[in-house]
Write an enzyme that holds these catalytic residues in place. Sequence first.
Site, mmCIF file in Angstrom:
data_model
loop_
_atom_site.group_PDB
_atom_site.id
_atom_site.type_symbol
_atom_site.label_atom_id
_atom_site.label_comp_id
_atom_site.label_asym_id
_atom_site.label_seq_id
_atom_site.Cartn_x
_atom_site.Cartn_y
_atom_site.Cartn_z
ATOM 1 N N THR A 77 3.946 24.027 -47.728
ATOM 2 C CA THR A 77 4.795 25.198 -47.469
ATOM 3 C C THR A 77 6.253 24.909 -47.780
ATOM 4 O OG1 THR A 77 3.288 26.100 -45.847
ATOM 5 C CG2 THR A 77 5.581 26.705 -45.571
ATOM 6 N N TYR A 131 2.010 33.603 -48.261
ATOM 7 C CA TYR A 131 2.719 33.034 -49.424
ATOM 8 C C TYR A 131 1.832 31.986 -50.081
ATOM 9 C CZ TYR A 131 3.140 29.288 -46.118
ATOM 10 O OH TYR A 131 2.803 28.313 -45.231
ATOM 11 N N GLU A 175 -24.140 1.894 -22.241
ATOM 12 C CA GLU A 175 -25.468 2.043 -22.844
ATOM 13 C C GLU A 175 -25.349 2.524 -24.300
ATOM 14 O OE1 GLU A 175 -29.133 4.878 -21.962
ATOM 15 O OE2 GLU A 175 -27.994 4.310 -20.174
HETATM 16 C C1 SIN Z 1 1.988 24.103 -44.471
HETATM 17 O O1 SIN Z 1 2.511 23.320 -45.235
HETATM 18 O O2 SIN Z 1 2.542 24.376 -43.367
HETATM 19 C C2 SIN Z 1 0.717 24.837 -44.738
HETATM 20 C C3 SIN Z 1 0.181 24.645 -46.091
HETATM 21 C C4 SIN Z 1 -0.129 23.216 -46.407
HETATM 22 O O3 SIN Z 1 -0.523 22.472 -45.528
HETATM 23 O O4 SIN Z 1 -0.006 22.862 -47.589
#
Ligand code: SIN
Length: 350
Positions: free
Chosen positions: A34, A48, A309
């Site tokens: 992100t 997005y 166990e």
């Molecule tokens: C994020 O980065 O918060 C979500 C998407 C990803 O993990 O690439």
Amino acid sequence: MRVILCYIVFLIGMGGIAMADDKPNIVILATGGTIAGSTTSHIETTGYKAGVLSVNSLIQAVPEITNLANIQAEQISNIDSADMTDEIWLTLAKRINILLESNNVDGIVITHGTDTMEETAFFLHLVTKSTKPVVLTGAMRPSSAMSADGPKNLYNAVALASSKNANNKGVMIVMNDRIQSARYATKIHTLNTDSFQSLTSGDMGYIIDGAVYFNFTPVPPHTTKSIFRVDNLNTLPKVDILYSYSNDGLGVAAKALFQSKVKGIVVAGSGAGSIHVFQKKILKDLMQQGLIVVQSSRVGSGIVLANQEDSKIGFIGAKDLNPQKARVLLMLGLTKTNDFRKINTFFKQY
Ligand code: SIN
């Protein structure tokens, strides 16, 4: 004048990392997420596309980082971290080990999606071989969003990787001003910017206005003290995660996983790692055929120990590793041995 000219030629000869000042030399390795995500609306924080901006765009958004360090950058991948692969993990780990061997590199920052950041971080914590800082960061809001958190997180990550006090701390995650150890950090919220916490240990430290403060250093072995290496690996052993829930009586998933040649299964058990009695019976049969089974918990915090166990017949307690982190350690354990007793000692130690 001639001296200055010679010095400039020397700098160009150093392959782009400026040596003209005493700022540290930091390499940013971008993998996507992100932090590199974008959309046309300033309002949207969902919907997005992650992993679209290049590492150079991320750096241009935070020109202040060049006051902290001399920056070099490489694009390792540009993906949504939900799609992370063993191949990218191995490429990243090997590249970090090469870079940190150089006297011209003082630390590494990795930009990464937050969804699987804790897994990549723990993997690197166990297989990178340097005392220099390795720091992962990302963002919960895309770069296009009002109040995007990526630029500040990247600034903090460079500040941490540039800090002399950050040596010998293992791999770290920096999000929302918190410094967390790769050993303990986990994502605890789907959308909030304060989405990473270390529920068993607390924050390893924090960063305020670029100044780094530490609370503790993690005790379990990591980096140079860990026995796990990637130098000779091109693949990783196949390990899966099985979720435990009410009425899970058929064991269909466990059998299918074993047939698909998984070497190990981590059970996200209920409570302190409990496994439904019918599912446990099937796992016991598969363990007789060589499957390694680690018991973790779906609860999200606390410790799982296999009872006496169960330990005798091969069940391994994940201790305070959540299922996704226990999976990382089991994969690495299986690169060393198929003996459940030895793998059990890795879980006690790491
Ligand atoms: C994020 O980065 O918060 C979500 C998407 C990803 O993990 O690439």
